[in-house]
Design an enzyme around this catalytic site. Sequence first.
Site, PDB file in Angstrom:
ATOM      1  N   GLU A 186      52.847  68.421  -2.451  1.00  0.00           N
ATOM      2  CA  GLU A 186      51.813  68.732  -1.463  1.00  0.00           C
ATOM      3  C   GLU A 186      51.344  67.430  -0.804  1.00  0.00           C
ATOM      4  O   GLU A 186      50.976  67.412   0.364  1.00  0.00           O
ATOM      5  CB  GLU A 186      50.638  69.453  -2.135  1.00  0.00           C
ATOM      6  CG  GLU A 186      49.760  70.189  -1.143  1.00  0.00           C
ATOM      7  CD  GLU A 186      48.781  71.131  -1.823  1.00  0.00           C
ATOM      8  OE1 GLU A 186      49.190  72.260  -2.157  1.00  0.00           O
ATOM      9  OE2 GLU A 186      47.633  70.732  -2.036  1.00  0.00           O
ATOM     10  N   LYS A 222      36.872  74.476  -4.157  1.00  0.00           N
ATOM     11  CA  LYS A 222      36.235  73.420  -3.363  1.00  0.00           C
ATOM     12  C   LYS A 222      35.551  74.043  -2.146  1.00  0.00           C
ATOM     13  O   LYS A 222      34.400  73.751  -1.856  1.00  0.00           O
ATOM     14  CB  LYS A 222      37.305  72.410  -2.928  1.00  0.00           C
ATOM     15  CG  LYS A 222      36.786  71.248  -2.143  1.00  0.00           C
ATOM     16  CD  LYS A 222      37.896  70.225  -1.920  1.00  0.00           C
ATOM     17  CE  LYS A 222      37.461  69.200  -0.886  1.00  0.00           C
ATOM     18  NZ  LYS A 222      38.490  68.186  -0.642  1.00  0.00           N
ATOM     19  N   LYS A 274      46.945  80.134   4.249  1.00  0.00           N
ATOM     20  CA  LYS A 274      45.649  80.810   4.113  1.00  0.00           C
ATOM     21  C   LYS A 274      45.382  81.655   5.363  1.00  0.00           C
ATOM     22  O   LYS A 274      44.921  82.790   5.282  1.00  0.00           O
ATOM     23  CB  LYS A 274      44.518  79.793   3.894  1.00  0.00           C
ATOM     24  CG  LYS A 274      44.571  79.107   2.518  1.00  0.00           C
ATOM     25  CD  LYS A 274      43.391  78.167   2.282  1.00  0.00           C
ATOM     26  CE  LYS A 274      43.497  77.459   0.936  1.00  0.00           C
ATOM     27  NZ  LYS A 274      42.410  76.556   0.616  1.00  0.00           N
ATOM     28  N   GLU A 278      42.471  84.125  -2.599  1.00  0.00           N
ATOM     29  CA  GLU A 278      42.884  84.499  -3.958  1.00  0.00           C
ATOM     30  C   GLU A 278      41.710  84.354  -4.932  1.00  0.00           C
ATOM     31  O   GLU A 278      41.423  85.249  -5.732  1.00  0.00           O
ATOM     32  CB  GLU A 278      44.036  83.610  -4.450  1.00  0.00           C
ATOM     33  CG  GLU A 278      45.359  83.806  -3.729  1.00  0.00           C
ATOM     34  CD  GLU A 278      45.508  82.918  -2.497  1.00  0.00           C
ATOM     35  OE1 GLU A 278      44.461  82.478  -1.936  1.00  0.00           O
ATOM     36  OE2 GLU A 278      46.650  82.677  -2.076  1.00  0.00           O
ATOM     37  N   GLY A 308      41.815  68.464  -3.464  1.00  0.00           N
ATOM     38  CA  GLY A 308      42.016  69.495  -4.489  1.00  0.00           C
ATOM     39  C   GLY A 308      42.947  69.047  -5.609  1.00  0.00           C
ATOM     40  O   GLY A 308      42.633  69.167  -6.792  1.00  0.00           O
ATOM     41  N   ARG A 309      44.095  68.495  -5.233  1.00  0.00           N
ATOM     42  CA  ARG A 309      45.091  68.122  -6.257  1.00  0.00           C
ATOM     43  C   ARG A 309      44.724  66.825  -6.967  1.00  0.00           C
ATOM     44  O   ARG A 309      45.460  66.361  -7.842  1.00  0.00           O
ATOM     45  CB  ARG A 309      46.485  68.062  -5.640  1.00  0.00           C
ATOM     46  CG  ARG A 309      46.601  67.140  -4.434  1.00  0.00           C
ATOM     47  CD  ARG A 309      47.879  67.400  -3.650  1.00  0.00           C
ATOM     48  NE  ARG A 309      47.944  66.641  -2.409  1.00  0.00           N
ATOM     49  CZ  ARG A 309      47.394  67.024  -1.260  1.00  0.00           C
ATOM     50  NH1 ARG A 309      46.718  68.140  -1.195  1.00  0.00           N
ATOM     51  NH2 ARG A 309      47.535  66.291  -0.173  1.00  0.00           N
ATOM     52  N   HIS A 314      69.162  72.511 -23.355  1.00  0.00           N
ATOM     53  CA  HIS A 314      69.993  73.689 -23.599  1.00  0.00           C
ATOM     54  C   HIS A 314      70.067  74.554 -22.353  1.00  0.00           C
ATOM     55  O   HIS A 314      70.391  75.736 -22.423  1.00  0.00           O
ATOM     56  CB  HIS A 314      69.444  74.478 -24.788  1.00  0.00           C
ATOM     57  CG  HIS A 314      69.512  73.676 -26.050  1.00  0.00           C
ATOM     58  ND1 HIS A 314      70.549  73.787 -26.948  1.00  0.00           N
ATOM     59  CD2 HIS A 314      68.704  72.693 -26.512  1.00  0.00           C
ATOM     60  CE1 HIS A 314      70.362  72.919 -27.942  1.00  0.00           C
ATOM     61  NE2 HIS A 314      69.238  72.249 -27.693  1.00  0.00           N
TER      62      HIS A 314
END
Length: 556
Positions: free
Chosen positions: A366, A219, A517, A225, A280-281, A397
């Site tokens: 978030e 965005k 960041k 990263e 973003g999410r 399990h």
Amino acid sequence: MTADLPRPAFTEAAPLVSGRPQWRALQRHHDEIGGRHLRELFTTESSRGERYTAEGAGLYLDYSKQRITAETLGLLQDLAVACGLPGRIEAMFRGERINVTEKRAVLHTALRAPADEPIRVGGKDVSPEVHAVLEHMAAFCERVRGGQWTGHGGKPIRNVVNIGIGGSDLGPVMAYEALRHYSRRDLQFRFISNVDGTDFAEAVRDLDAAETLFVICSKTFTTLETLTNAHAARRWCIEALGDEKAVAKHFVAVSTNDQEVVKFGIDTKNMFGFWDWVGGRYSMDSAIGLSTMLAIGPENFRAMLAGFHAMDEHFRNAPLERNLPVLLGLLAVWNNNFLGAETLAVLPYEQYLKRFPAYLQQLTMESNGKHVTLDGRTVDYATSAIYWGEPGTNGQHSFYQLIHQGTRLIPCDFIGFCQPLNPLGQQHDLLMANLFAQSEALAFGKTAEEVHAEGTAAALVPHRTFEGNRPSNTILAEKLTPETLGALVALYEHSVFVQGVIWNIDSFDQWGVELGKALATRTAAELAAKDEPQLSHDSSTNTLIRRYRRLRHSGA
Ligand code: G6Q
């Protein structure tokens, strides 16, 4: 773009929700019914399984195994009304600046609205832009999928590598995995997010650069990263193809920042935009979903958007007592704030949804991992639960033991589908038998008397007793389709919003992410310094940095 929007009235100081009479009424109600077991609730109200259910946008929600009565629901709805939920839902859909700390509208719902529905942000109808981007995406995807978009050497694209992180990764990976059944099997998809070089190296090691397309999703187009990995991809591509010009054919960008995209070397005609009012999410249905569209094609992507939209309409119009996201959100508040549950397990009985819990972790935590109200006061109640989970039956399990017999209360969301995408003998019935049996066992348990009656040795009876009374929701749909996935994601998006409204927090900012960041940039400079840097962190961080600097090349 949103600067001229008025500040919403609900940001004026409101009492902390814990001070509202409706909250206290719920506390008193909890004191009265908190001790009642689901066994008792089902005995006194045998039609719970039909009564406490709701349907919308192709999803069926059974919440009868929650530790509630009709009174609980009424009190939760009273609380929602006192917190102004109906008005806040409208404020979101109308494009008010409900993300108050960033002064932004929150309009992911505009991404999936029909083209003929005008949606105004700051007086401007954004619908035409949204649909223009969708058209641009569709035309590009058709060219790639049809083999007309070729790489630098003229070969068709066979590999698509999405580079992005957080909201620019988790949604695309989840959607790709979830809709793999509908995807083009002659195209390979890879997702790189971590700045750890291993992520990049392993993703590209067996790929032919001449057939590989990188989709750089960011965005801001400034995320460390993503930009680091994007530059690594650029070098890898140029080195393999021996020509800088190859970038034009092997890189496209999804971003709101055209200047940075151009600086990177991607032509804006190969850029797919979105807007600051898409968090973003909340962006997997924007151009951030380009990899999804490349995989499943424009038609399926549009079907997914229609599923999102159907849930949006349901959320906006259904009465609170039959509104799926409202119910899911209020039940989460009940379990969290009144029953004291600290976590919530999301358990999809569908292998294609294997990344759904990871996706939900970002969406929920978030959004609602906040400790101050909209007007900046510290809350005195818990906000977001910790979301986690794994696809069934694998979890059975492993960690289900703790859910059944541990000391913590862990509400569960079971998710299942009536029709398998890969029918194989009786396997789907077996899968769903496990889902139904688990929610039943969690609710009703097994008493000491029942265990004893089975002939169990007395010493083992306590170990084989199951207290039960573990609450769960079951979400059932006919089949996992692009539409159902859209509806399911929108269900959780809106349920997160409902919880945020009750807690009076900003579900749409993420200052903790911004902090990360900034911090990494300072430390990265210290690690990169040629001469021993002057460190001014705490003694632990200083020592760790010095040790790392000393040892990092010693094994090379
Ligand atoms: C999501 C957050 C965060 C964001 C990533 C990537 O809501 O803001 O997870 O998506 O930090 O940001 P960019 O897309 O700007 O690279």
